[in-house]
Every structure is written in structure tokens, then in C-alpha cells.
Design an enzyme around this catalytic site. Structure first.
Site, PDB file in Angstrom:
ATOM      1  N   CYS A 255       0.845  -1.191   0.000  1.00 16.64           N
ATOM      2  CA  CYS A 255       0.000   0.000   0.000  1.00 16.64           C
ATOM      3  C   CYS A 255       0.880   1.241   0.000  1.00 16.64           C
ATOM      4  CB  CYS A 255      -0.914   0.010   1.229  1.00 16.64           C
ATOM      5  SG  CYS A 255      -1.925   1.491   1.327  1.00 16.64           S
ATOM      6  N   ASN A 264      -0.810  -7.080   0.888  1.00 14.00           N
ATOM      7  CA  ASN A 264      -1.991  -7.921   0.974  1.00 14.00           C
ATOM      8  C   ASN A 264      -1.791  -9.124   1.886  1.00 14.00           C
ATOM      9  OD1 ASN A 264      -3.788  -6.682  -1.120  1.00 14.00           O
ATOM     10  ND2 ASN A 264      -2.041  -7.140  -2.426  1.00 14.00           N
TER      11      ASN A 264
END
Length: 313
Positions: A255, A264
Site C-alpha cells: 500500500c 496484501n
């Protein structure tokens, strides 16, 4: 690279969980789009084939976003043209707008996903839109896809926290999510984009959706593991009736909006938990771990998945 003979997790089934969970594998798209170096299309194709061979039946293959913004996925047409689609496997693609839908139609895609925002700041930064105007942008995409016989999934980002706006009220997420479903999307994936959710928040948000008439059968969850909470949050969602979980083989992806974000939820870490709980997925953990170790070698770094490291290190 081989898989160590450590065995599979000992099964100890508990009540209150779905008997079977569908894993929505996002590694080929959400995972690889953040790589700094271009991954050759041949490697991507073999990755997809290996993932299917491991038993995954939903593989998010690529995205029709502008190559200017995501150069890693500029080969979307070439990849789909060369992809050997397996019987019983879905290969959804991310479509941001009508231009992307046209590209998906030209590539004979059957499943697409759109990507919305629950917060104003992220809508402006990521979609160059507002929360309200994003629905006007998505409406012709969804209707055009449905007219063509496609299935459309919706992602909703920033469902638990936003790096600029802080905690996001449940009502705000439910309002945006319901509108995406009302456009005609078959499923809504709730994204913890910066990985700040806690189990209590997950239960609270799913309860708010239920109170608004949206049951867990319409919802999926997409957790990032920035603070190590992705598995705990996933199990909480399963206890609330959700049976579709997004994850990324080997923990690929990250991210860009949070410091130290670890990306993730790794599909192998999820599988170890689900196998141990007696929840069926149809996925071979050993084959998948070997696939992620193979991909890590091609990316030139170890897999962040603890299960991959334990099984192949």
C-alpha cells in the site's frame, strides 16, 4: 524450489464458520502492479497457470488502467491474448472507466471489477473524482458490462481508515457500498486499504451492512497486513458469514499510502488458517507455496509470507 515436508496444519474444526470459502486471488493484478521493475509477460502467464494448477478458481489477471499510471500492467491486452483460460477458472480484470470497459470487451473478458472509494480524499487522489461523482462514472461501465453478459464486482477502498481523514464511519461505508451494489454489481469487496482495521471494527461494519439489508453473501473482504491483523480480521468476517476472501499469493503487493505497509494478506497464510479450521477451499497449499517461492525468485527477493518461508525456506 521444493516444499519442505512439514506436513499440513492439524485440523481442528470449530463452529460458526462457512464450510467452504472462495479465495479471490489478486496477486497477478494487485500484487504485481506495485513492482518497480517490469515483470515479463511470459512470467505473468506462467504465474497464472501455476496458480490455476494449485486449485485457485478466481484469478484477477490484470487491469485496464492507463499504462501511464500503472506501467507494470501495460501488457494487459498481450497477456489476455496469450492466456490459456482453464475450464472452471475465472479471470476478472479491473476496469476503471468506459475506456477500460471497451478494452475489456475487445479482449473478450467475462468478468470485470470496478474500484470505488468510501472517502472524499481518496476519491480525489485515486479517481480524480468525488464520492458522489464516482457513481456517475461507474454507472455506464456497469450497465455496459451487464448488457454484454459480464459479471461486475465492486471494490470499495478505505472502509476502515483513511490516512488523511482518519477512521471512517460505518454509515459512510454502507452508503457508498449500497450504491455500488444498486448499480448492478454482484459482489462488494470491503477494502482495508491501509491495514488499520481491528476485529471489532470488522464485526461492526458487517453488522451495519446487515442492518441496511446487505447480507454477507453479497460481501467479500480485502485486508492488508500492515499491523499484522489481516488473519484475525478475516476470521472475524467469516464468523459473520462472509465466504469470499481476497488474498495475494506470497503476500505480493503493498500500500503506497501507509508507512511500513506490508501489503496484501498472503494466500498461503490464509490457507494455513483455513485448512487448520477445517474450511474447504479446493487449493493445494504445497503447490501454491512452491509457486510463490518461484515468483519470489523471479522478483529477486524473499516472499513476505511466513507460511511460504516455513514451507520453502
Amino acid at each position: 524450489m521444493g516444499v519442505r515436508e512439514l506436513g499440513l496444519p492439524q485440523r481442528a474444526a470449530v463452529g460458526g464458520l462457512p464450510s467452504r470459502v472462495t479465495i479471490w486471488e489478486v496477486g497477478p493484478r494487485d500484487g504485481l502492479q506495485n513492482e518497480s521493475a517490469i515483470v515479463p509477460v511470459e512470467v505473468k502467464l506462467e504465474f497464472l497457470d501455476r496458480l490455476a494448477d494449485a486449485g485457485l478458481t478466481t484469478l484477477e489477471a490484470t487491469s485496464f488502467v492507463s499504462p501511464k499510471w500503472v506501467p507494470q500492467l501495460a501488457d494487459a491486452e498481450q497477456l489476455l491474448e496469450r492466456l490459456t483460460r482453464r475450464e472452471g477458472v475465472r479471470y476478472p480484470v479491473l476496469v476503471p472507466n468506459e475506456r477500460g470497459l471497451k478494452r475489456a470487451l475487445d479482449a473478450n473478458c467475462r468478468d470485470i471489477a470496478i474500484f470505488g472509494s468510501a472517502t472524499e480524499t481518496f476519491a480525489q487522489r485515486n479517481l480524480n473524482s468525488t464520492v458522489e461523482k464516482q457513481f456517475d462514472m461507474f454507472a455506464p461501465v456497469v450497465s455496459g458490462a451487464l448488457d454484454a453478459g459480464m459479471d461486475v464486482r465492486a471494490y470499495l477502498s478505505m472502509c476502515f481508515g483513511d490516512p488523511w481523514e482518519g477512521p471512517v464511519p460505518y454509515s459512510q461505508v454502507v452508503s457508498a457500498g449500497k450504491r455500488l451494489l444498486e448499480l448492478g454489481c454482484s459482489q462488494l469487496s470491503l477494502g482495508d486499504t491501509i491495514g488499520v482495521a481491528t476485529a471489532g471494527q470488522v464485526e461492526g461494519l458487517l453488522a451495519a451492512f446487515a442492518d441496511a439489508g446487505v447480507g454477507p453473501e453479497r460481501l467479500a473482504v480485502h485486508f492488508h497486513d500492515t499491523y499484522g491483523q489481516a488473519l484475525a480480521n478475516t476470521v472475524t468476517a467469516l464468523r459473520c458469514g462472509v465466504s469470499t476472501v481476497d488474498s495475494s499469493a506470497g503476500g505480493l503487493g503493498g500500500c503506497p499510502y501507509a508507512e511500513s505497509a506490508t501489503g496484501n494478506l498472503a494466500t498461503e497464510d490464509l490457507l494455513w488458517t483455513l485448512d487448520g479450521l477445517g474450511v474447504e477451499t479446493g487449493v493445494d497449499l504445497g503447490k501454491l507455496a512452491a509457486t510463490s517461492a518461484w515468483m519470489a525468485e523471479r522478483l529477486g527477493r524473499p516472499s513476505p509470507s511466513r507460511v511460504v518461508s516455513a514451507l520453502t525456506g
